[in-house]
Design an enzyme around this catalytic site. Sequence first.
Site, PDB file in Angstrom:
ATOM      1  N   GLY A  88       0.813  -1.217   0.000  1.00  0.00           N
ATOM      2  CA  GLY A  88       0.000   0.000   0.000  1.00  0.00           C
ATOM      3  C   GLY A  88       0.841   1.259   0.000  1.00  0.00           C
ATOM      4  N   GLY A  90       2.566   3.870   1.431  1.00  0.00           N
ATOM      5  CA  GLY A  90       3.084   4.157   2.757  1.00  0.00           C
ATOM      6  C   GLY A  90       3.571   5.577   2.937  1.00  0.00           C
ATOM      7  N   ASP A 123       8.028   6.866   8.375  1.00  0.00           N
ATOM      8  CA  ASP A 123       7.574   8.225   8.691  1.00  0.00           C
ATOM      9  C   ASP A 123       6.719   8.842   7.590  1.00  0.00           C
ATOM     10  OD1 ASP A 123       9.420   8.802   6.711  1.00  0.00           O
ATOM     11  OD2 ASP A 123      10.831   9.835   8.042  1.00  0.00           O
ATOM     12  N   GLY A 124       6.600   8.150   6.453  1.00  0.00           N
ATOM     13  CA  GLY A 124       5.769   8.669   5.370  1.00  0.00           C
ATOM     14  C   GLY A 124       6.352   9.861   4.642  1.00  0.00           C
ATOM     15  N   ASP A 250       4.563  -4.476  -7.448  1.00  0.00           N
ATOM     16  CA  ASP A 250       3.883  -3.263  -6.987  1.00  0.00           C
ATOM     17  C   ASP A 250       4.434  -2.019  -7.665  1.00  0.00           C
ATOM     18  OD1 ASP A 250       6.058  -4.226  -5.124  1.00  0.00           O
ATOM     19  OD2 ASP A 250       5.909  -2.156  -4.434  1.00  0.00           O
ATOM     20  N   ASN A 251       5.484  -2.173  -8.466  1.00  0.00           N
ATOM     21  CA  ASN A 251       6.048  -1.052  -9.217  1.00  0.00           C
ATOM     22  C   ASN A 251       5.790  -1.180 -10.717  1.00  0.00           C
ATOM     23  OD1 ASN A 251       7.077   0.039  -6.863  1.00  0.00           O
ATOM     24  ND2 ASN A 251       9.058  -0.959  -7.083  1.00  0.00           N
ATOM     25  N   ASP A 260       7.801   4.874 -10.263  1.00  0.00           N
ATOM     26  CA  ASP A 260       8.665   4.595  -9.110  1.00  0.00           C
ATOM     27  C   ASP A 260      10.134   4.525  -9.519  1.00  0.00           C
ATOM     28  OD1 ASP A 260       6.577   4.618  -7.261  1.00  0.00           O
ATOM     29  OD2 ASP A 260       6.080   2.540  -7.667  1.00  0.00           O
TER      30      ASP A 260
END
Length: 498
Positions: A88, A90, A123-124, A250-251, A260
């Site tokens: 997901g 992040g 930490d996003g 996921d990329n 990405d």
Amino acid sequence: MTALFPFDNSFARLPDRFFARVAPTAVEAPRLVRLNRTLALDLGLDPDRLESPEGLDVLSGRRVAEGAEPLAAAYAGHQFGQFVPQLGDGRAILLGEVVGRDGRRRDIQLKGSGPTPFSRRGDGRAALGPVLREYLVSEAMHALGIPTTRALAAVTTGEPVIRETVLPGAVLTRVASSHIRVGSFQFFAARGDVEGLRALADHAIARHDPEAAEAENPYRALLEGVIRRQAELVARWLGIGFIHGVMNTDNMSIAGETIDYGPCAFLDAYDPATAFSSIDRHGRYAYGNQPRIALWNLTRLAEALLPLLSEDETKAVAEAEAALTGFAGLFEAAYHGLLNRKLGLTTMRDGDPALAGDLLKTMAENGADFTLTFRRLSAAAPGSGPAPEPEAVEAVRSLFIDPTSFDAWAERWRRRLDEEPGSAAGRKALMRSVNPAFIPRNHRVEAMIEAAVERQDFVPFETLLTVLSRPYDDQPDFAQFAEAPEGGGRGYRTFCGT
């Protein structure tokens, strides 16, 4: 007053299990580094408003724009071959979608905008270096004609992020045809959520493959569309020496866009085994492996779609296999067609793949620079007109440790060109249109990042961005940016930046 972004959201209409609704986290002292004014206009946005305090607040995540429905998307994925059932967004938040002047729907996403439920103790946030890398390389890829996500803005946050060291924080505003990934389908397949899978597939068809809705098997048609786009995309990567670096499922975007850019890099000296990413210890995602990995990823997509392809498992597998068998032919046609154009050939003969392959083999054996070899061939191509200048031929020969090995190949090339229609001028124009003079040279990108991060000097970033906006032009005032690094770039390493 009209909205800053005329949002028209569709992904946010899907069921809640597709995402987590979460707002960006405000930052202390944002500063605009760069706004892509041309892209803003293409999207039907007002660049002056985006550069205003109002715009800066939205681009940095301090304020949620009118009409935005911020969310972090759920997805799974294979990372270096290992399946992770929940990944997901992040450190990215989708604000919404806009329909540009060309009628195309685009996502507007903030990267580095704070933690989400998918942050997994992170930490996003994003550091300035990776944000500038993605901005620069994605815009360079666009100028090179490669399908890609785009960069609308880069903003510093005025806050530090803690990685191996303390680094300045930043937020990137990314624009994409969508952020639906192979891993998006894997997320629902892994949970046995067939209805969620169907809803996602129907959304993807409506957005990316509307003609598939009329097909006998719409979900196979969707799969075939993704396969075609990825085959063509990876062929174009190889044509410019691009190494993605982290081709996890996921990329991989089902829209067929490069997405990405974390540890991406470009070939200097040609070697198909080149892998620059520090986390790719075994070369899984090396330059020459990218077509194989693309097919591997697409096979994972086909597996996820099996419940939709047919209620009969045997028939579903047959449908998936039939679609996947098309990848090789699509890739080979795109790749060899591109190589032919890079060599000035407008027709295809049986021996052409071997001719191009032998040049690449000779380049690898001689440490020849990938980009410079093909660009200089453009000037050295013979034709029905005057013979090329000796200096042009020597400029290519000088790239090879053993120039006579190039000479032997070049004689075969000249004989093949004699069979071609058209003029020498037309051939040169064709070659120059597919053989760039300028790519994001790894050492130049690193120098740009160092200047920005260590000295808050963004002039190298702006200069490099300007040069890379015209990759097929000679630009003699910036000739140094076309030069290869000493040692052919061997030993260079990239890092993901998360």
